[in-house]
Motif scaffolding. Structure first.
Motif, short mmCIF file in Angstrom:
data_model
loop_
_atom_site.label_atom_id
_atom_site.label_comp_id
_atom_site.label_asym_id
_atom_site.label_seq_id
_atom_site.Cartn_x
_atom_site.Cartn_y
_atom_site.Cartn_z
N GLN A 1 0.82 -1.21 0.00
CA GLN A 1 0.00 0.00 0.00
C GLN A 1 0.86 1.26 0.00
O GLN A 1 0.57 2.22 -0.71
N LEU A 2 1.91 1.25 0.79
CA LEU A 2 2.78 2.41 0.85
C LEU A 2 3.50 2.61 -0.48
O LEU A 2 3.63 3.73 -0.97
N ASN A 3 3.96 1.52 -1.08
CA ASN A 3 4.62 1.63 -2.38
C ASN A 3 3.68 2.23 -3.42
O ASN A 3 4.09 3.04 -4.24
N LEU A 4 2.41 1.84 -3.37
CA LEU A 4 1.43 2.39 -4.30
C LEU A 4 1.24 3.89 -4.06
O LEU A 4 1.22 4.68 -5.01
N LEU A 5 1.12 4.30 -2.80
CA LEU A 5 0.95 5.72 -2.49
C LEU A 5 2.15 6.54 -2.97
O LEU A 5 1.99 7.61 -3.56
N ILE A 6 3.33 6.04 -2.71
CA ILE A 6 4.53 6.77 -3.12
C ILE A 6 4.64 6.81 -4.64
O ILE A 6 5.03 7.82 -5.22
N THR A 7 4.26 5.73 -5.31
CA THR A 7 4.27 5.71 -6.77
C THR A 7 3.29 6.74 -7.33
O THR A 7 3.60 7.45 -8.29
N LEU A 8 2.11 6.83 -6.73
CA LEU A 8 1.14 7.83 -7.18
C LEU A 8 1.67 9.25 -6.97
O LEU A 8 1.51 10.12 -7.83
N ARG A 9 2.31 9.48 -5.83
CA ARG A 9 2.89 10.80 -5.56
C ARG A 9 4.01 11.10 -6.55
O ARG A 9 4.14 12.23 -7.03
N LEU A 10 4.80 10.10 -6.86
CA LEU A 10 5.89 10.26 -7.83
C LEU A 10 5.33 10.63 -9.20
O LEU A 10 5.86 11.50 -9.89
N ARG A 11 4.24 10.00 -9.60
CA ARG A 11 3.61 10.34 -10.88
C ARG A 11 3.12 11.78 -10.89
O ARG A 11 3.22 12.47 -11.90
N GLN A 12 2.58 12.24 -9.76
CA GLN A 12 2.17 13.64 -9.66
C GLN A 12 3.37 14.56 -9.88
O GLN A 12 3.28 15.55 -10.60
N LEU A 13 4.47 14.24 -9.22
CA LEU A 13 5.68 15.06 -9.36
C LEU A 13 6.16 15.07 -10.81
O LEU A 13 6.51 16.13 -11.34
N HIS A 14 6.17 13.92 -11.44
CA HIS A 14 6.60 13.84 -12.84
C HIS A 14 5.66 14.62 -13.74
O HIS A 14 6.12 15.31 -14.67
N ASN A 15 4.36 14.55 -13.48
CA ASN A 15 3.39 15.33 -14.27
C ASN A 15 3.57 16.83 -14.07
O ASN A 15 3.21 17.62 -14.94
N ASN A 16 4.12 17.21 -12.93
CA ASN A 16 4.38 18.63 -12.64
C ASN A 16 5.75 19.07 -13.14
O ASN A 16 6.21 20.16 -12.82
N GLY A 17 6.42 18.20 -13.91
CA GLY A 17 7.69 18.56 -14.52
C GLY A 17 8.92 18.19 -13.72
O GLY A 17 10.03 18.51 -14.12
N LEU A 18 8.76 17.51 -12.60
CA LEU A 18 9.90 17.13 -11.76
C LEU A 18 10.29 15.68 -12.06
O LEU A 18 10.19 14.80 -11.22
N LYS A 19 10.74 15.45 -13.28
CA LYS A 19 11.00 14.10 -13.76
C LYS A 19 12.28 13.48 -13.20
O LYS A 19 12.49 12.28 -13.30
N GLY A 20 13.14 14.27 -12.59
CA GLY A 20 14.40 13.76 -12.06
C GLY A 20 14.28 13.10 -10.70
O GLY A 20 15.23 12.51 -10.20
N ILE A 21 13.13 13.19 -10.08
CA ILE A 21 12.93 12.59 -8.76
C ILE A 21 12.61 11.11 -8.92
O ILE A 21 11.80 10.73 -9.76
N LEU A 22 13.25 10.30 -8.11
CA LEU A 22 13.09 8.84 -8.19
C LEU A 22 12.27 8.32 -7.01
O LEU A 22 12.15 8.98 -5.97
N PHE A 23 11.74 7.12 -7.18
CA PHE A 23 10.98 6.46 -6.13
C PHE A 23 11.80 6.38 -4.84
O PHE A 23 11.30 6.71 -3.76
N ASP A 24 13.06 5.97 -4.96
CA ASP A 24 13.92 5.84 -3.78
C ASP A 24 14.15 7.18 -3.08
O ASP A 24 14.33 7.22 -1.86
N ASP A 25 14.16 8.27 -3.85
CA ASP A 25 14.29 9.60 -3.25
C ASP A 25 13.12 9.89 -2.32
O ASP A 25 13.30 10.40 -1.21
N LEU A 26 11.92 9.56 -2.79
CA LEU A 26 10.73 9.81 -1.97
C LEU A 26 10.71 8.91 -0.74
O LEU A 26 10.38 9.37 0.36
#
Length: 94
Positions: free
Chosen positions: A8-33
């Motif tokens: 569940q946590l991995n899913l939440l972080i993945t969704l947040r990561l997709r939001q960041l990427h959609n906002n133009g922050l494509k350099g952020i990685l899952f492990d960073d979050l």
């Protein structure tokens, strides 16, 4: 929900990561979050309930995430000497 490896946590972080990427922050990685939530947001302990975790994951602003990652990078940079970066500079085409 006791650890950062839960599905569940991995899913939440993945969704947040997709939001960041959609906002133009494509350099952020899952492990960073994962590192940011573990070491910064939940430094005093991760919430137990999924709704609290979800709230924490989506409450943190893009700006806060970028600021934390930049600070972490700066702190990590102090651990190295200039000689540690020479191989990177030698490999680059100038």
């Amino acid at each position: 929900m006791e650890n950062l490896d839960s599905q569940q946590l991995n899913l939440l972080i993945t969704l947040r990561l997709r939001q960041l990427h959609n906002n133009g922050l494509k350099g952020i990685l899952f492990d960073d979050l994962v590192r940011m939530y573990r070491d910064f947001i939940w430094k005093n302990g991760q919430p137990v309930h999924l709704n609290e975790i979800a709230s924490d994951v989506f409450r943190v602003s893009d700006e806060t995430i970028v600021r934390w990652l930049a600070t972490e990078s700066k702190i990590d940079g102090y651990r190295y000497s200039l000689e540690d970066f020479l191989p990177m500079l030698e490999d680059e085409e100038l």
